[in-house]
Design an enzyme around this catalytic site. Structure first.
Site, short mmCIF file in Angstrom:
data_model
loop_
_atom_site.label_atom_id
_atom_site.label_comp_id
_atom_site.label_asym_id
_atom_site.label_seq_id
_atom_site.Cartn_x
_atom_site.Cartn_y
_atom_site.Cartn_z
N ASN A 128 0.78 -1.20 -0.08
CA ASN A 128 0.04 -0.04 0.06
C ASN A 128 0.86 1.34 -0.01
OD1 ASN A 128 -2.08 1.71 0.13
ND2 ASN A 128 -2.91 0.66 2.03
N HIS A 173 -13.73 -4.84 11.23
CA HIS A 173 -13.43 -3.38 12.02
C HIS A 173 -14.81 -2.59 12.25
CE1 HIS A 173 -9.38 -2.98 10.12
NE2 HIS A 173 -9.65 -4.25 10.98
N ARG A 181 -13.03 -5.75 16.11
CA ARG A 181 -12.13 -4.66 16.37
C ARG A 181 -12.66 -3.20 16.56
NH1 ARG A 181 -7.08 -2.42 12.76
NH2 ARG A 181 -8.48 -0.79 12.51
N TYR A 215 -6.13 7.29 13.55
CA TYR A 215 -6.11 5.94 12.81
C TYR A 215 -7.38 5.16 13.13
CZ TYR A 215 -5.15 1.07 11.91
OH TYR A 215 -5.30 -0.13 11.44
N ASP A 262 -6.43 -1.88 18.15
CA ASP A 262 -5.32 -1.63 17.69
C ASP A 262 -4.69 -0.43 17.93
OD1 ASP A 262 -3.15 -1.49 16.16
OD2 ASP A 262 -4.14 -1.68 14.17
N HIS A 300 -1.64 0.69 16.89
CA HIS A 300 -0.88 0.98 15.77
C HIS A 300 0.22 1.84 15.86
CE1 HIS A 300 -0.95 1.85 11.19
NE2 HIS A 300 -1.68 0.89 11.37
N GLU A 341 -3.39 -4.72 19.90
CA GLU A 341 -2.72 -5.09 18.82
C GLU A 341 -1.50 -3.99 18.52
OE1 GLU A 341 -3.14 -5.02 13.96
OE2 GLU A 341 -5.02 -5.61 15.38
N GLU A 345 2.21 -7.24 11.78
CA GLU A 345 1.72 -7.14 10.22
C GLU A 345 2.76 -6.35 9.44
OE1 GLU A 345 -0.80 -3.04 10.44
OE2 GLU A 345 -1.75 -4.80 11.62
N ARG A 381 0.90 -11.74 13.35
CA ARG A 381 -0.01 -11.15 12.50
C ARG A 381 0.68 -11.29 11.06
NH1 ARG A 381 -2.69 -7.20 12.28
NH2 ARG A 381 -4.29 -8.49 11.56
N HIS A 413 -2.71 -10.54 8.75
CA HIS A 413 -3.01 -9.34 8.39
C HIS A 413 -3.88 -9.29 7.25
CE1 HIS A 413 -2.75 -4.92 8.17
NE2 HIS A 413 -2.16 -4.85 7.09
N ASP A 424 -6.30 -3.64 1.78
CA ASP A 424 -5.16 -3.27 0.78
C ASP A 424 -4.32 -4.48 0.35
OD1 ASP A 424 -3.68 -3.56 3.26
OD2 ASP A 424 -3.50 -1.46 3.40
N GLU A 451 -8.26 -11.74 10.10
CA GLU A 451 -8.81 -10.32 9.77
C GLU A 451 -9.52 -10.19 8.59
OE1 GLU A 451 -7.26 -5.66 9.87
OE2 GLU A 451 -5.85 -7.45 9.45
N TRP A 501 3.27 6.36 12.32
CA TRP A 501 1.63 6.01 11.88
C TRP A 501 1.50 4.60 12.01
CZ3 TRP A 501 -0.89 3.26 8.26
CH2 TRP A 501 -2.25 3.75 8.08
#
Length: 405
Positions: A39, A124, A149, A161, A213, A215, A239, A265, A286, A315, A319, A342, A405
């Site tokens: 991605n 999600h 999630r 996020y 998550d 992130h 996560e 991930e 993951r 994961h 994407d 997921e 991020w």
């Protein structure tokens, strides 16, 4: 009798979002499809496949899947990394697809057959306000999902996020000339997240599995604090609490919380995951089946995890294409260490290119019994929807400094 590769094609398509497809054709006319989507860096992996790997694949025996994997990984001095491993993963998926089609068997049969009848899935739920999040949770559960999630907005921040204001479906990649710059404040998040998740747990009761998550946004001690505060909610997992470049940080987190931990991930090889697994620093690994070198490599990661009672949970955002999702489900059907998948699902437009055979029923994914991966591709539709530049965001703290991020 050999099954030689005669042609390798790379297609970058954009039905709602960008995907990199790999098409391998054998001299016997058998076609295998792979996914190489990274991605925000799609053209990099497409070029690597087209300009460097495709020429050396032609003439190789498509049946020699493991040998080809070793040839592409060990035979190139520049190892690992997301671009290299996604390219190898795409080739690996395409070769497993060819193998299944040649033998008229779904891939899970070639991996030893079923060890389970179906794979537990989660998706999600998002909402900027907690009330919107609860509505999203209800919608998810109304579709028969048994695990969710939950991600919410944070008071005082304009971007977070996992959540988009006023839009139920979250898509992080933005079609623009430059990445979107988001703001982040860990203190505000740590004040709000436990309250929002507590409301979700009270709303859904104890029988629905709840995930969250972070992130990669927290320091190790912040992560430990969050895990400890969330213990009464009995999360299925927490996560990506902190970046895993410093894997010893998870020892500190473990000292302070029994909340199950999931990570991986952004990991690309078994060597990225090895110490986390063997030191039992995590509960779920993951790694994405495509980003970590394909079925051939990820099943080795899961076999290692199985020795330490760590579960695989690939994961699976939108994407990665339905090809990668199909590969995940096929591996899940055959892997004893598989724990959860997921599954974000896909915009309707994605269906103009991909026709996957896996099914989501009552919160579980079941693999297609069609030969190979069980995904049909409309090549004409893919070529009619060309690449459209998009980037994942970057994040800055409130003082303007770049953060994870």
């Amino acid at each position: 009798m050999t099954n030689l590769i005669s042609k390798v094609d790379v297609i970058v398509t954009s039905p709602a979002r960008n995907y990199v497809l790999l098409k391998i054709t054998t001299e016997d006319g058998v076609v295998g499809w792979g996914d190489a989507t990274v991605n925000g860096r799609e053209l990099a992996v497409a070029s690597y496949l087209r300009d460097h790997l495709a020429p050396i694949l032609v003439g190789r025996d498509a049946d020699r899947i493991e040998d080809t994997w070793q040839y592409l990984y060990r035979g190139v001095y520049w190892r690992r990394g997301p671009i290299n491993m996604a390219a190898i993963g795409a080739i690996d998926l395409a070769l497993w697809d060819i193998k299944g089609k040649s033998l008229n068997q779904p891939v899970y049969q070639l991996l030893g057959g079923k060890v389970r009848d179906r794979v537990l899935a989660y998706t999600h739920a998002t909402g900027w306000e907690t009330s919107e999040l609860l509505e999203s949770v209800d919608e998810v559960l109304g579709r028969g999902l048994r695990a969710v999630r939950a991600q919410s907005g944070v008071p005082g921040l304009s971007t977070v996020y996992g959540v988009t204001r006023g839009i139920k479906r979250y898509e992080p990649a933005k079609r623009d000339l430059r990445p979107l710059e988001e703001e982040w404040d860990s203190s505000a998040y740590l004040r709000h997240a436990p309250k929002a998740l507590a409301e979700v747990r009270a709303h859904i009761g104890d029988e629905v599995e709840l995930l969250h998550d972070a992130h990669h946004r927290l320091t190790p001690i912040q992560a430990a604090r969050l895990g400890k505060e969330l213990e009464p909610l009995h999360l299925f997992w927490l996560e990506d609490l902190t970046p895993t470049e410093n894997q010893e940080a998870f020892d500190l987190i473990r000292e302070h919380t029994t909340t199950p931990l999931a990570v991986g991930e952004v990991h690309n090889t078994i060597w990225d995951c090895k110490d986390l697994i063997i030191n039992q620093r995590i509960d779920y690994v993951r790694t994405c089946v495509m980003h970590a070198g394909g079925i051939s490599h990820v099943r080795k990661i899961f076999d290692l995890a199985d020795l330490y009672q760590v579960k695989g949970a690939p994961h699976g955002p939108s994407d990665v294409s339905p090809l990668t999702m199909a590969a995940s489900v096929q591996l899940g059907m055959a892997s004893p260490a598989f724990g959860m998948q997921e599954y974000m699902g896909y915009p309707e437009q994605v269906g103009t290119v991909f026709s996957p055979g896996y099914r989501l029923v009552d919160g579980y994914l079941t693999a297609s019994d069609a030969p190979g991966l069980g995904v049909e591709i409309d090549e004409d539709a893919a070529r009619e929807q060309p690449y459209d530049q998009a980037y994942l965001p970057v994040a800055r703290t409130l003082d303007g400094a770049i953060t994870n991020w």
